[in-house]
Design an enzyme around this catalytic site. Structure first.
Site, mmCIF file in Angstrom:
data_model
loop_
_atom_site.group_PDB
_atom_site.id
_atom_site.type_symbol
_atom_site.label_atom_id
_atom_site.label_comp_id
_atom_site.label_asym_id
_atom_site.label_seq_id
_atom_site.Cartn_x
_atom_site.Cartn_y
_atom_site.Cartn_z
ATOM 1 C CG ASP A 81 -4.039 9.776 11.511
ATOM 2 O OD1 ASP A 81 -5.220 10.086 11.271
ATOM 3 O OD2 ASP A 81 -3.208 9.522 10.629
ATOM 4 C CE LYS A 85 4.513 4.461 7.436
ATOM 5 N NZ LYS A 85 3.518 4.721 8.459
ATOM 6 N N GLY A 104 0.822 -1.210 0.000
ATOM 7 C CA GLY A 104 0.000 0.000 0.000
ATOM 8 C C GLY A 104 0.853 1.257 0.000
ATOM 9 C CB VAL A 128 5.763 2.577 -0.904
ATOM 10 C CG1 VAL A 128 5.284 3.416 -2.054
ATOM 11 C CG2 VAL A 128 7.266 2.481 -0.868
ATOM 12 C CB VAL A 129 3.513 -0.231 3.364
ATOM 13 C CG1 VAL A 129 3.697 -1.410 4.311
ATOM 14 C CG2 VAL A 129 3.332 1.049 4.157
ATOM 15 N N GLY A 186 1.145 5.163 1.601
ATOM 16 C CA GLY A 186 0.631 6.012 2.664
ATOM 17 C C GLY A 186 1.002 7.455 2.417
ATOM 18 C CG PHE A 195 4.574 10.485 6.377
ATOM 19 C CD1 PHE A 195 4.972 11.785 6.149
ATOM 20 C CD2 PHE A 195 3.699 10.221 7.414
ATOM 21 C CE1 PHE A 195 4.506 12.830 6.947
ATOM 22 C CE2 PHE A 195 3.222 11.260 8.210
ATOM 23 C CZ PHE A 195 3.630 12.556 7.976
#
Ligand code: ADP
Length: 275
Positions: free
Chosen positions: A132, A44, A19, A25-26, A21, A23
């Protein structure tokens, strides 16, 4: 920074993308651990600054709970990457919205809510404020039975100034999930996380709907001050909506603690025939 959880880049194999995000990529990956065991993991890689990354690492390495994504360590040399527990069920938000799988039963929705409350109670007991919390930041693992809170990119330890963390970073705030005192005065606490928990529970019982979908973002804080709240999701029992509603008390200290929320949720049973 010398990190006790530092991982050597050569012990990491990067695989496919899980995925993207805010900040970075993962990636899915494998880590040959210090005990020479190969562990499936999520990596991450960050575009964000070193300081923010290090804050995230030091936060996560201090946490150990079944409902919190575990951080194994971090590669701090060639690249800046966090190596964490793989949650192969994807995010709770995606699962709630999924049209390709069986619709989740109300009992599963309650179970996820309980688990998130449990993880948040632990986080609060460690004087951490997440800041968050949202369904997109809850991942599923163990055949989608276990919910794990992730993304501590915004989390900060509050123990230095007891109750509150006054936000200093420039990262944008997730307005639809954020408590009014956090939006107005940058005052974050367990109670502002409780507000976000209420919104997360609302997302869960709305099957992944976006909160305040028909409303422009900048108008939401004013509506909240006027007393407007998210409506009861169609299939949500009154008693469970009541918990969310209590989380959205304008007076932060009038909101329930995570300890109380967990207690109420664990004591809740669906009435026979309701679902
Ligand atoms: P953001 O920076 O936007 O908060 P993240 O970078 O934490 O989001 O994650 C982006 C996406 O990567 C998630 O929505 C999820 O699909 C996937 N992901 C993140 N962490 C993991 C993990 N530990 N296991 C499996 N997938 C993950």
């Amino acid at each position: 920074m010398k990190c006790v959880y530092e991982i050597n880049a050569k012990d990491i194999t990067e695989l496919d993308c899980l995925g993207k995000g805010y900040f970075g990529v993962v990636l899915r990956g494998r880590w040959r651990s210090h005990q020479n065991v190969v562990i499936n993991c999520a990596i991450k890689s960050l575009y964000q600054t070193n300081e923010e990354l290090k804050a995230e690492i030091s936060t996560m390495t201090q946490l150990r709970h079944q409902n919190i994504v575990k951080l194994y360590g971090a590669v701090l040399k060639e690249s800046l990457s966090m190596v964490m527990e793989l949650c192969d069920g994807g995010s709770l938000k995606e699962r709630l919205l999924s049209k390709h799988k069986l619709k989740l039963l109300a009992t599963s929705l309650l179970e996820y809510s309980k688990q998130i409350a449990c993880g948040m109670k632990y986080l609060a007991s460690k004087n951490f404020v997440h800041r968050d919390l949202a369904a997109r930041n809850v991942l599923l693992s163990g055949d989608e039975k276990i919910a794990k809170i992730c993304d501590f990119g915004l989390a900060r330890n509050t123990s230095d100034n007891t109750d509150y963390y006054f936000k200093q970073s420039a990262a944008p705030l997730p307005t639809m999930w954020t408590a009014p005192e956090a939006i107005r005065w940058k005052k974050f606490s367990e109670f502002s996380d409780v507000w976000s928990f209420g919104v997360t529970m609302w997302e869960i019982f709305s099957y992944g709907q976006n909160p305040w979908e028909d409303c422009e973002c900048y108008k939401v804080p004013n509506l909240i001050i006027k007393g407007v709240r998210l409506k009861k999701p169609a299939f949500c029992p009154e008693d469970l909506y009541n918990i969310m509603y209590r989380c959205w008390n304008i007076e932060s200290r009038q909101r329930p603690t995570f300890e109380l929320i967990e207690k109420i949720l664990f004591g809740y049973h669906f009435k026979f025939g309701t679902y």
